[in-house]
Design an enzyme around this catalytic site. Structure first.
Site, short mmCIF file in Angstrom:
data_model
loop_
_atom_site.label_atom_id
_atom_site.label_comp_id
_atom_site.label_asym_id
_atom_site.label_seq_id
_atom_site.Cartn_x
_atom_site.Cartn_y
_atom_site.Cartn_z
N SER A 12 0.80 -1.21 -0.07
CA SER A 12 0.12 -0.08 -0.14
C SER A 12 0.90 1.29 0.11
O SER A 12 1.73 1.36 0.86
CB SER A 12 -0.82 -0.04 1.34
OG SER A 12 -1.47 1.37 1.39
N HIS A 37 -1.29 -1.52 -4.39
CA HIS A 37 -2.38 -1.04 -3.76
C HIS A 37 -2.70 0.46 -3.48
O HIS A 37 -1.44 0.88 -2.84
CB HIS A 37 -2.45 -1.71 -2.41
CG HIS A 37 -3.86 -1.50 -1.64
ND1 HIS A 37 -4.96 -2.19 -2.03
CD2 HIS A 37 -4.17 -0.78 -0.78
CE1 HIS A 37 -5.97 -2.18 -1.21
NE2 HIS A 37 -5.45 -1.18 -0.24
N ASP A 39 -4.65 3.62 -1.85
CA ASP A 39 -6.00 3.79 -1.01
C ASP A 39 -6.31 5.40 -1.11
O ASP A 39 -5.67 6.18 -0.95
CB ASP A 39 -5.33 3.83 0.22
CG ASP A 39 -4.87 2.19 0.81
OD1 ASP A 39 -5.84 1.42 0.81
OD2 ASP A 39 -4.06 2.14 1.37
N MET A 41 -9.02 7.91 0.04
CA MET A 41 -9.89 8.60 1.01
C MET A 41 -10.30 9.77 0.79
O MET A 41 -9.67 10.72 0.63
CB MET A 41 -8.91 8.25 2.54
CG MET A 41 -8.13 7.14 2.65
SD MET A 41 -7.27 7.05 4.23
CE MET A 41 -6.73 5.32 4.01
N HIS A 70 -8.38 1.05 -4.08
CA HIS A 70 -9.41 0.77 -2.80
C HIS A 70 -9.96 2.15 -2.38
O HIS A 70 -9.20 3.23 -2.07
CB HIS A 70 -8.43 0.53 -1.78
CG HIS A 70 -8.99 0.17 -0.46
ND1 HIS A 70 -8.65 -0.10 0.82
CD2 HIS A 70 -10.46 0.00 -0.35
CE1 HIS A 70 -9.48 -0.40 1.76
NE2 HIS A 70 -10.70 -0.30 1.22
N MET A 72 -12.16 4.26 -0.54
CA MET A 72 -12.79 4.62 0.80
C MET A 72 -13.31 5.83 0.72
O MET A 72 -12.99 6.98 1.37
CB MET A 72 -11.75 4.68 1.91
CG MET A 72 -11.26 3.03 2.09
SD MET A 72 -9.62 3.07 3.04
CE MET A 72 -8.43 3.11 1.68
N MET A 141 -11.16 -6.08 5.61
CA MET A 141 -10.61 -5.11 6.38
C MET A 141 -10.20 -5.90 7.49
O MET A 141 -11.03 -6.33 8.27
CB MET A 141 -11.39 -3.85 6.57
CG MET A 141 -11.65 -3.07 5.12
SD MET A 141 -10.34 -2.59 4.10
CE MET A 141 -9.43 -1.57 5.36
N ASP A 176 -6.58 -6.46 4.26
CA ASP A 176 -6.28 -5.28 4.29
C ASP A 176 -6.01 -4.57 5.33
O ASP A 176 -6.99 -4.35 6.20
CB ASP A 176 -6.96 -4.30 3.26
CG ASP A 176 -6.11 -2.89 3.15
OD1 ASP A 176 -5.22 -2.56 3.61
OD2 ASP A 176 -6.93 -1.90 2.23
O1 LIG Z 1 -6.74 0.59 3.39
C1 LIG Z 1 -6.08 0.97 4.18
C2 LIG Z 1 -6.42 1.77 5.38
O2 LIG Z 1 -7.51 2.08 5.50
C3 LIG Z 1 -4.65 0.57 3.99
O3 LIG Z 1 -4.39 -0.14 2.72
C4 LIG Z 1 -3.95 -0.38 4.84
O4 LIG Z 1 -4.06 -0.06 6.39
C5 LIG Z 1 -2.46 -0.70 4.68
O5 LIG Z 1 -1.65 -0.28 5.62
P1 LIG Z 1 -0.76 -1.09 6.92
O6 LIG Z 1 -0.27 -2.30 6.38
O7 LIG Z 1 0.26 -0.12 7.33
O8 LIG Z 1 -2.01 -1.54 8.23
FE LIG Z 2 -6.44 0.07 1.49
#
Ligand SMILES: O=C(CO)[C@H](O)[C@H](O)COP(=O)(O)O
Ligand SMILES: [Fe+2]
Length: 224
Positions: A12, A37, A39, A41, A70, A72, A141, A176
């Site tokens: 990520s 990946h 993210d 947001m 992804h 969010m 998640m 994730d």
């Molecule tokens: O979607 C996510 C958070 O909402 C990230 O992809 C996820 O947290 C990855 O980070 P880490 O491996 O540091 O937890």
């Molecule tokens: Fe993610």
């Protein structure tokens, strides 16, 4: 993108150097990442803001493998075409992000991307039972979404339930949040095949010293 059930690591870039995304994507791929990946947001669906389709389009030329986006965000539907045009191979929307996830998944496939659906820790596997013919990926998640570096929440029972529900359909189970060499074996044994990892991959490295990225990914693979 052909279907492949082997274990894949998807770093990520939430944990990457935000001033250097293109070089970071190239570095993690050179060090063995299977997917990248991304993210997205919005400060509304989750309490953090990252980046949008323009950033995805900017990093796309630096990604040779799979750009796994992804979302969010809520609402999702008005932005699907923009992320598809930015080059997303997979677009994942949260089942909690709106009342019409079926329509959203149809729109994602209609835009030419693979469709993913994500489940927050508090959402049961049953929420996707009627979507099996609509999805290419289910993202479980293992943190409450919004931030990297959080503690892993055990969702192995949900992963097992999803694996049974999926049967022999070509659907990925992606995990994730909080994936590292300790938690990766648990989720892989439960049936996950895509492991998103941010802090556990990027820690200790940089674009000028990317070898730790490779070592961190090997540590995850070796632990499984
Ligand atoms: O979607 C996510 C958070 O909402 C990230 O992809 C996820 O947290 C990855 O980070 P880490 O491996 O540091 O937890
Ligand atoms: Fe993610």
């Amino acid at each position: 993108m052909s279907f492949d059930r082997s274990i894949k690591i998807a770093p990520s870039i939430l944990a990457a150097d935000f001033a250097n995304f293109g070089a970071e994507c190239a570095a993690i791929e050179a060090q063995g990442a299977d997917w990248v990946h991304v993210d997205v947001m919005d400060g509304h669906f989750v309490p953090n803001i990252t980046f949008g389709p323009a950033m995805c389009a900017a990093i796309r030329p630096h990604i040779k493998t799979v750009m796994d986006v992804h979302l969010m965000i809520a609402p999702v539907d008005p932005y699907i075409d923009a992320f598809a045009e930015a080059g997303a191979d997979i677009i994942t929307a949260h089942v909690e992000a709106g009342p019409h996830i079926h329509r959203t998944l149809q729109a994602i496939r209609g835009a030419g991307a693979k469709a993913g659906v994500a489940l927050n820790p508090g959402t049961p596997a049953a929420a996707v039972e009627d979507l099996m013919d609509m999805v290419d990926l289910i993202c479980v998640m293992t943190v409450n979404p919004g931030f990297g570096g959080q503690k892993f929440i055990d969702m192995t029972a949900k992963i097992r339930a999803l694996r049974a529900m999926i049967g022999d359909r070509p659907i990925h189970i992606e995990i994730d949040g909080g994936v590292d060499p300790t938690t990766a074996p648990l989720v892989a044994a439960a049936g996950a095949d895509v492991l998103v990892a941010g802090s556990a991959v990027f820690r200790g490295g940089s674009v000028s010293d990317p070898a730790p990225y490779g070592a961190n990914m090997r540590a995850i693979r070796d632990a499984i």
